[in-house]
Design an enzyme around this catalytic site. Structure first.
Site, PDB file in Angstrom:
ATOM      1  N   HIS A   1      48.659  53.137 -65.168  1.00 40.08           N
ATOM      2  CA  HIS A   1      48.852  53.233 -63.819  1.00 40.08           C
ATOM      3  C   HIS A   1      47.591  53.517 -63.000  1.00 40.08           C
ATOM      4  O   HIS A   1      47.214  54.655 -63.133  1.00 40.08           O
ATOM      5  CB  HIS A   1      50.097  54.482 -63.608  1.00 40.08           C
ATOM      6  CG  HIS A   1      50.452  54.987 -62.282  1.00 40.08           C
ATOM      7  ND1 HIS A   1      51.618  54.702 -61.669  1.00 40.08           N
ATOM      8  CD2 HIS A   1      49.385  55.503 -61.404  1.00 40.08           C
ATOM      9  CE1 HIS A   1      51.330  54.829 -60.365  1.00 40.08           C
ATOM     10  NE2 HIS A   1      50.234  55.396 -59.967  1.00 40.08           N
ATOM     11  N   LEU A   2      47.188  52.784 -62.377  1.00 40.08           N
ATOM     12  CA  LEU A   2      45.795  52.973 -61.734  1.00 40.08           C
ATOM     13  C   LEU A   2      46.057  52.907 -60.278  1.00 40.08           C
ATOM     14  O   LEU A   2      45.908  51.757 -59.727  1.00 40.08           O
ATOM     15  CB  LEU A   2      44.630  51.437 -62.171  1.00 40.08           C
ATOM     16  CG  LEU A   2      44.476  51.548 -63.659  1.00 40.08           C
ATOM     17  CD1 LEU A   2      43.716  50.428 -63.912  1.00 40.08           C
ATOM     18  CD2 LEU A   2      44.181  52.748 -64.495  1.00 40.08           C
ATOM     19  N   GLY A   3      46.134  54.065 -59.525  1.00 47.63           N
ATOM     20  CA  GLY A   3      46.155  53.995 -58.101  1.00 47.63           C
ATOM     21  C   GLY A   3      45.251  55.112 -57.825  1.00 47.63           C
ATOM     22  O   GLY A   3      44.001  55.182 -58.379  1.00 47.63           O
TER      23      GLY A   3
ATOM     24  N   HIS B   1      53.036  60.956 -63.359  1.00 51.64           N
ATOM     25  CA  HIS B   1      53.333  59.584 -62.882  1.00 51.64           C
ATOM     26  C   HIS B   1      54.486  59.173 -64.010  1.00 51.64           C
ATOM     27  O   HIS B   1      54.650  57.831 -64.131  1.00 51.64           O
ATOM     28  CB  HIS B   1      52.525  58.671 -63.192  1.00 51.64           C
ATOM     29  CG  HIS B   1      51.185  58.982 -62.404  1.00 51.64           C
ATOM     30  ND1 HIS B   1      49.993  58.675 -62.328  1.00 51.64           N
ATOM     31  CD2 HIS B   1      51.050  59.244 -60.891  1.00 51.64           C
ATOM     32  CE1 HIS B   1      49.081  58.913 -61.330  1.00 51.64           C
ATOM     33  NE2 HIS B   1      49.947  59.366 -60.592  1.00 51.64           N
TER      34      HIS B   1
ATOM     35  N   ASN C   1      46.045  45.050 -57.892  1.00 54.34           N
ATOM     36  CA  ASN C   1      45.677  44.410 -56.959  1.00 54.34           C
ATOM     37  C   ASN C   1      44.213  43.916 -57.280  1.00 54.34           C
ATOM     38  O   ASN C   1      43.531  42.893 -56.792  1.00 54.34           O
ATOM     39  CB  ASN C   1      45.364  44.966 -55.464  1.00 54.34           C
ATOM     40  CG  ASN C   1      46.555  44.887 -54.982  1.00 54.34           C
ATOM     41  OD1 ASN C   1      47.490  44.112 -54.510  1.00 54.34           O
ATOM     42  ND2 ASN C   1      47.163  46.436 -54.650  1.00 54.34           N
TER      43      ASN C   1
ATOM     44  N   LYS D   1      56.735  61.572 -47.147  1.00 56.98           N
ATOM     45  CA  LYS D   1      56.857  60.152 -47.275  1.00 56.98           C
ATOM     46  C   LYS D   1      58.315  59.633 -47.649  1.00 56.98           C
ATOM     47  O   LYS D   1      58.886  60.610 -48.305  1.00 56.98           O
ATOM     48  CB  LYS D   1      56.042  59.596 -48.592  1.00 56.98           C
ATOM     49  CG  LYS D   1      55.003  58.850 -48.198  1.00 56.98           C
ATOM     50  CD  LYS D   1      54.085  58.624 -49.489  1.00 56.98           C
ATOM     51  CE  LYS D   1      54.218  57.252 -50.256  1.00 56.98           C
ATOM     52  NZ  LYS D   1      53.070  57.065 -51.282  1.00 56.98           N
TER      53      LYS D   1
ATOM     54  N   ARG E   1      38.232  49.434 -53.365  1.00 52.92           N
ATOM     55  CA  ARG E   1      37.731  48.169 -52.511  1.00 52.92           C
ATOM     56  C   ARG E   1      36.409  48.824 -51.988  1.00 52.92           C
ATOM     57  O   ARG E   1      35.319  47.677 -52.120  1.00 52.92           O
ATOM     58  CB  ARG E   1      38.609  47.777 -51.201  1.00 52.92           C
ATOM     59  CG  ARG E   1      39.769  47.359 -51.929  1.00 52.92           C
ATOM     60  CD  ARG E   1      41.045  47.362 -50.853  1.00 52.92           C
ATOM     61  NE  ARG E   1      41.505  48.579 -50.651  1.00 52.92           N
ATOM     62  CZ  ARG E   1      42.597  48.999 -50.162  1.00 52.92           C
ATOM     63  NH1 ARG E   1      43.419  48.002 -49.712  1.00 52.92           N
ATOM     64  NH2 ARG E   1      43.214  50.163 -49.909  1.00 52.92           N
TER      65      ARG E   1
ATOM     66  N   GLU F   1      58.123  53.365 -57.452  1.00 53.16           N
ATOM     67  CA  GLU F   1      58.738  54.882 -57.959  1.00 53.16           C
ATOM     68  C   GLU F   1      59.918  55.059 -57.085  1.00 53.16           C
ATOM     69  O   GLU F   1      60.629  55.697 -57.432  1.00 53.16           O
ATOM     70  CB  GLU F   1      57.547  55.902 -57.793  1.00 53.16           C
ATOM     71  CG  GLU F   1      56.483  55.576 -58.694  1.00 53.16           C
ATOM     72  CD  GLU F   1      55.029  56.570 -58.126  1.00 53.16           C
ATOM     73  OE1 GLU F   1      54.341  55.971 -57.622  1.00 53.16           O
ATOM     74  OE2 GLU F   1      54.983  57.527 -59.122  1.00 53.16           O
TER      75      GLU F   1
ATOM     76  N   ASN G   1      59.301  62.000 -50.613  1.00 51.32           N
ATOM     77  CA  ASN G   1      58.167  62.548 -51.423  1.00 51.32           C
ATOM     78  C   ASN G   1      57.544  63.516 -50.425  1.00 51.32           C
ATOM     79  O   ASN G   1      56.759  63.254 -49.562  1.00 51.32           O
ATOM     80  CB  ASN G   1      57.249  61.383 -51.845  1.00 51.32           C
ATOM     81  CG  ASN G   1      56.164  61.953 -52.744  1.00 51.32           C
ATOM     82  OD1 ASN G   1      56.073  62.986 -53.026  1.00 51.32           O
ATOM     83  ND2 ASN G   1      55.389  60.870 -53.136  1.00 51.32           N
TER      84      ASN G   1
ATOM     85  N   GLY H   1      48.154  50.640 -57.388  1.00 52.16           N
ATOM     86  CA  GLY H   1      47.270  49.908 -56.242  1.00 52.16           C
ATOM     87  C   GLY H   1      46.073  49.282 -56.879  1.00 52.16           C
ATOM     88  O   GLY H   1      45.969  47.969 -56.542  1.00 52.16           O
TER      89      GLY H   1
ATOM     90  N   ARG I   1      61.351  63.408 -55.202  1.00 54.15           N
ATOM     91  CA  ARG I   1      60.102  63.328 -56.064  1.00 54.15           C
ATOM     92  C   ARG I   1      59.669  64.938 -56.266  1.00 54.15           C
ATOM     93  O   ARG I   1      59.160  65.542 -55.399  1.00 54.15           O
ATOM     94  CB  ARG I   1      59.152  62.555 -55.951  1.00 54.15           C
ATOM     95  CG  ARG I   1      57.920  62.673 -56.754  1.00 54.15           C
ATOM     96  CD  ARG I   1      56.591  61.846 -56.414  1.00 54.15           C
ATOM     97  NE  ARG I   1      56.007  61.632 -57.330  1.00 54.15           N
ATOM     98  CZ  ARG I   1      54.599  61.640 -57.305  1.00 54.15           C
ATOM     99  NH1 ARG I   1      53.910  61.424 -56.098  1.00 54.15           N
ATOM    100  NH2 ARG I   1      53.867  61.310 -58.203  1.00 54.15           N
TER     101      ARG I   1
ATOM    102  N   ARG J   1      39.219  62.753 -58.740  1.00 53.16           N
ATOM    103  CA  ARG J   1      39.420  63.571 -59.799  1.00 53.16           C
ATOM    104  C   ARG J   1      38.656  63.326 -60.895  1.00 53.16           C
ATOM    105  O   ARG J   1      38.459  61.975 -61.238  1.00 53.16           O
ATOM    106  CB  ARG J   1      40.707  63.872 -60.512  1.00 53.16           C
ATOM    107  CG  ARG J   1      41.933  64.174 -59.397  1.00 53.16           C
ATOM    108  CD  ARG J   1      43.167  64.494 -60.224  1.00 53.16           C
ATOM    109  NE  ARG J   1      44.443  64.654 -59.044  1.00 53.16           N
ATOM    110  CZ  ARG J   1      45.319  63.916 -58.934  1.00 53.16           C
ATOM    111  NH1 ARG J   1      45.592  63.017 -59.839  1.00 53.16           N
ATOM    112  NH2 ARG J   1      46.191  64.054 -58.058  1.00 53.16           N
TER     113      ARG J   1
HETATM  114  P1  AMP Z   1      48.084  53.982 -55.081  1.00 51.81           P
HETATM  115  O1  AMP Z   1      47.725  55.355 -55.188  1.00 51.81           O
HETATM  116  O2  AMP Z   1      48.934  53.147 -56.120  1.00 51.81           O
HETATM  117  O3  AMP Z   1      48.722  53.715 -53.618  1.00 51.81           O
HETATM  118  O4  AMP Z   1      46.917  52.853 -54.898  1.00 51.81           O
HETATM  119  C1  AMP Z   1      45.883  53.102 -53.901  1.00 51.81           C
HETATM  120  C2  AMP Z   1      44.658  52.588 -54.391  1.00 51.81           C
HETATM  121  O5  AMP Z   1      44.583  51.300 -54.520  1.00 51.81           O
HETATM  122  C3  AMP Z   1      43.384  52.609 -53.087  1.00 51.81           C
HETATM  123  O6  AMP Z   1      42.847  53.937 -53.174  1.00 51.81           O
HETATM  124  C4  AMP Z   1      42.572  51.496 -53.598  1.00 51.81           C
HETATM  125  O7  AMP Z   1      41.573  52.256 -54.186  1.00 51.81           O
HETATM  126  C5  AMP Z   1      43.248  50.782 -54.606  1.00 51.81           C
HETATM  127  N1  AMP Z   1      43.494  49.325 -54.100  1.00 51.81           N
HETATM  128  C6  AMP Z   1      44.387  48.784 -53.201  1.00 51.81           C
HETATM  129  N2  AMP Z   1      44.246  47.412 -52.990  1.00 51.81           N
HETATM  130  C7  AMP Z   1      43.365  47.199 -53.754  1.00 51.81           C
HETATM  131  C8  AMP Z   1      42.201  45.763 -53.847  1.00 51.81           C
HETATM  132  N3  AMP Z   1      42.866  44.695 -53.514  1.00 51.81           N
HETATM  133  N4  AMP Z   1      41.485  45.989 -54.785  1.00 51.81           N
HETATM  134  C9  AMP Z   1      40.956  47.101 -55.455  1.00 51.81           C
HETATM  135  N5  AMP Z   1      41.665  48.166 -54.940  1.00 51.81           N
HETATM  136  C10 AMP Z   1      42.635  48.345 -54.344  1.00 51.81           C
END
Ligand code: AMP
Length: 393
Positions: free
Chosen positions: A202-204, A176, A328, A14, A278, A378, A7, A324, A88, A235
């Site tokens: 999908h919440l990252g 995504h 979590n 990555k 977090r 992914e 990626n 993420g 990717r 964003r």
């Molecule tokens: P990703 O883009 O899927 O890698 O998600 C990254 C995001 O996941 C980080 O920017 C955090 O905001 C969130 N994240 C990871 N661990 C936690 C957690 N334990 N609680 C809340 N948010 C988290």
């Protein structure tokens, strides 16, 4: 047999060496700050993380260094049974509804699509070009947009002047997609049924939501670019486009400044100065009213999409959280589900509190909708798709 998944970002690479059959990530790594005075490299193999600081002036030097790490730290790619490289790519336009073996024609199409994904496709292409030079195996591209090629026209077409939209290829492509496809299939496997109305959240750091009926995507929140839809790390997500004209006129901001504002300085970062969820929780728990408000805005947007997609699909069987934050953040999940209580959706607080890599059901047996947490993967999805293409050669 293994697949190296790459990626490539504008200043990063990555990578993961994946066994597509077992799903094992044999080696995982990241090269960051390519082109800066010092690049940072992490390579993890057999549970040990190795870190380096090197000067790597471009992606070619970056990948050469990675290959050197595979040789010296392991596993040696020649002995690891590498059969393909999976790349990717964010934007496949209307050309690709699945993975594709990289030929000169496919490579040129990815380059041609750059105006639709100026932040992503050129960076993806850099990784493709250097990897093809250095690794003599079939290379396969897996597009983030492919899963959304099934979107009906009523969801994909913007209510914009038809001629202009068609001339400039302006429509909803989504993003995504690899994750939404992987997670919605896992959800169907878990429930033991294909004929499902699903929503995948999908919440990252980037965030998107999709509506999936009987395994096919029927709507998604990301549009021409990954900017549209949910509130994200940096964003805005949905915003009245007139805000752009307004700021251009009254604040004298240029198009590039506005692009930077809505993509990199907004979302959670714009609301509270932090893009990591977090940190937002820490601030909110410490009494910061703006942080609490940011959480409310974040949850409100998600709930709005769930309601609209349930209406679009004429019902909802399964709602899945992933990435993420989705995987979590049990408190955030609980806040979303609490707002769905009037529709009979109820949370199982015990399973919601569980942490781990397993798929889990976080709704009660009485809930009107099955709510799941499914870790996305992914890299594995890309490796498997690359393997499928190679198997067909
Ligand atoms: P990703 O883009 O899927 O890698 O998600 C990254 C995001 O996941 C980080 O920017 C955090 O905001 C969130 N994240 C990871 N661990 C936690 C957690 N334990 N609680 C809340 N948010 C988290």
């Amino acid at each position: 047999m293994t697949v190296l998944v790459i990626n490539s970002g504008s200043s990063s690479i990555k990578y993961q060496l994946v066994d597509p059959e077992s799903g094992e990530a044999i080696a995982v790594g990241l090269v960051e700050q390519i082109g800066e005075s010092s690049s940072h490299i992490k390579h993890t193999y057999e549970g040990v993380k190795h870190e380096f600081d090197e000067t790597l002036s471009d992606h070619g030097e970056g990948l050469r260094f990675v290959l050197h790490l595979f040789d010296t730290i392991g596993p040696k790619l020649s002995e690891a049974g590498i059969v393909a490289v999976g790349h990717r790519v964010v934007q496949g336009g209307r050309h690709f509804d699945g993975p594709a073996l990289i030929t000169q024609e496919v490579r040129d199409l990815v380059a041609e699509l750059a105006p639709l994904a100026p932040l992503h496709n050129p960076a993806n292409l850099r990784g493709i070009d250097v990897a093809r030079d250095l690794l003599d195996v079939p290379h396969v591209v897996v597009f983030d947009t492919a899963f959304f090629q099934t979107l009906p026209e009523e969801a994909a077409r913007y209510a914009l002047d038809r001629e202009i939209a068609d001339t400039y290829a302006v429509r909803r492509y989504g993003a995504h997609g690899t994750s939404h496809q992987y997670v919605s299939r896992k959800a169907a496997e878990y429930v033991g049924r294909e004929d499902l109305k699903q929503i995948v959240l999908h919440l990252g750091n980037g965030a998107s939501v999709s509506a999936v009926v009987d395994g096919e995507a029927v709507d998604t929140s990301m549009g021409l670019t990954p900017l549209e839809g949910l509130v994200m790390g940096t964003r805005t997500g949905d915003i009245d486009p007139a805000v752009i004209f307004h700021l251009h006129r009254v604040a004298g901001m240029s198009i590039d400044e506005l692009d930077d504002l809505v993509n990199k300085r907004s979302g959670l970062k714009g609301l509270v100065g932090e893009n990591d969820m977090r940190a937002v929780w820490d601030m909110a728990n410490g009494g910061d009213a703006n942080a609490r408000e940011a959480l409310d805005i974040y949850v409100h947007r998600i709930v709005k999409y769930i309601g609209s997609y349930a209406a679009v699909m004429g019902g909802l069987d399964v709602l899945t959280f992933t990435a993420g934050i989705g995987e979590n953040d049990d408190l955030l999940r609980a806040e979303v589900i609490a707002r769905l209580a009037p529709f009979g959706v109820t949370l199982n607080a015990e399973t919601n509190a569980i942490r781990g890599d397993e798929i889990r059901k976080i709704s009660t047996d009485e809930s009107s909708v099955t709510v799941l947490v499914i870790p996305t993967n992914e890299e594995l999805a890309i490796a498997r798709q690359a393997m499928d293409v190679v198997a067909g050669l």
